[in-house]
Write an enzyme that holds these catalytic residues in place. Sequence first.
Site, PDB file in Angstrom:
ATOM      1  N   HIS A 209       0.857  -1.180   0.000  1.00 63.90           N
ATOM      2  CA  HIS A 209       0.000   0.000   0.000  1.00 63.90           C
ATOM      3  C   HIS A 209       0.897   1.234   0.000  1.00 63.90           C
ATOM      4  O   HIS A 209       2.108   1.132   0.158  1.00 63.90           O
ATOM      5  CB  HIS A 209      -0.938  -0.026   1.207  1.00 63.90           C
ATOM      6  N   CYS A 240      -7.341  -1.630   4.039  1.00 63.36           N
ATOM      7  CA  CYS A 240      -7.889  -2.468   5.109  1.00 63.36           C
ATOM      8  C   CYS A 240      -8.975  -1.711   5.879  1.00 63.36           C
ATOM      9  O   CYS A 240      -8.742  -0.580   6.331  1.00 63.36           O
ATOM     10  CB  CYS A 240      -6.764  -2.883   6.064  1.00 63.36           C
ATOM     11  N   ASN A 249      -4.154   0.274  -2.830  1.00 66.69           N
ATOM     12  CA  ASN A 249      -3.155  -0.620  -3.395  1.00 66.69           C
ATOM     13  C   ASN A 249      -2.340   0.086  -4.470  1.00 66.69           C
ATOM     14  O   ASN A 249      -2.675   1.186  -4.914  1.00 66.69           O
ATOM     15  CB  ASN A 249      -3.848  -1.836  -4.033  1.00 66.69           C
TER      16      ASN A 249
END
Length: 289
Positions: A209, A240, A249
Amino acid sequence: MADQAHVLLRDVTLRDGLQNESVFVPTKIKRILVDRIIACGFRSLEVTSFVRKDRVPALRDADELAQSLPVYPGVEYRALVPNRRGMQRFLAGKTETAVLFLSASPLHNQANVQRTTEESLAEIISLIRLAEENGRRAAGAIATAFVCPYAGVVPYSRLERIAEALAESGVKEMSLADTSGQATPDLVYERCVSLKKQFPMLELSLHLHDAKGYGLRNMLAGIEAGVCTFDVAQGGLGGCPFVPDAPGNLSSRSVLECLAERGIATDLDYKNVCQLEEYVLRIMKRRNE
């Protein structure tokens, strides 16, 4: 840069890309996305997670999607499996690989699955056997493998303990996740080199990330350390649900451009990937309006 001329990119749009979204993307649209993702050249897709529907409502159609995935020769479908109930749901669907995950950080593991890391690890070992007994593959995944959003840098010894247990169980793959997006290139490089040296039987992949602008640099550090597989999501979606201000991402388009500049190939069609990213972002914009 290590002398790697080729890397594998795994698409996680349908799982990690959507799990933190407040809107629900219908199953029929997800099936269209599967076809388009595969048309770009992706051969490994993480499509859903068998978690509680009230915890991650964006993936509440996991069972329906897993039952209706199109069959493409040479394409692998993966799904996250957090516990025994999740494994039962996984075995009822068409996903080939169960990604069994836990967090190296006890605080994050408790927030994520309401268990200690040791409790999660003990169950994962039993679930690996269950998957194999049913003719399915299992892969390990370690969340907060570098930095915990609540406690800072995670001691390497925690990764070492988990990797050792997974290797002894016979698992061949292990993903390291920079869940909070706070890892640095040096930390990624050092941990990947150490793990590959200690556990050469484990094929490492990276799930990165990007909170501090290090995402692509961390990927390059992983390549330098000998890692060949990386997760990407269309449009850089994702994060998350149990990490404050979770970053997205790595964008597949940005990754392809970064790799091309360094002469590193993939099996993906750049033009198709650009069109796919635009399509995904249009879908999300319409559903958020």
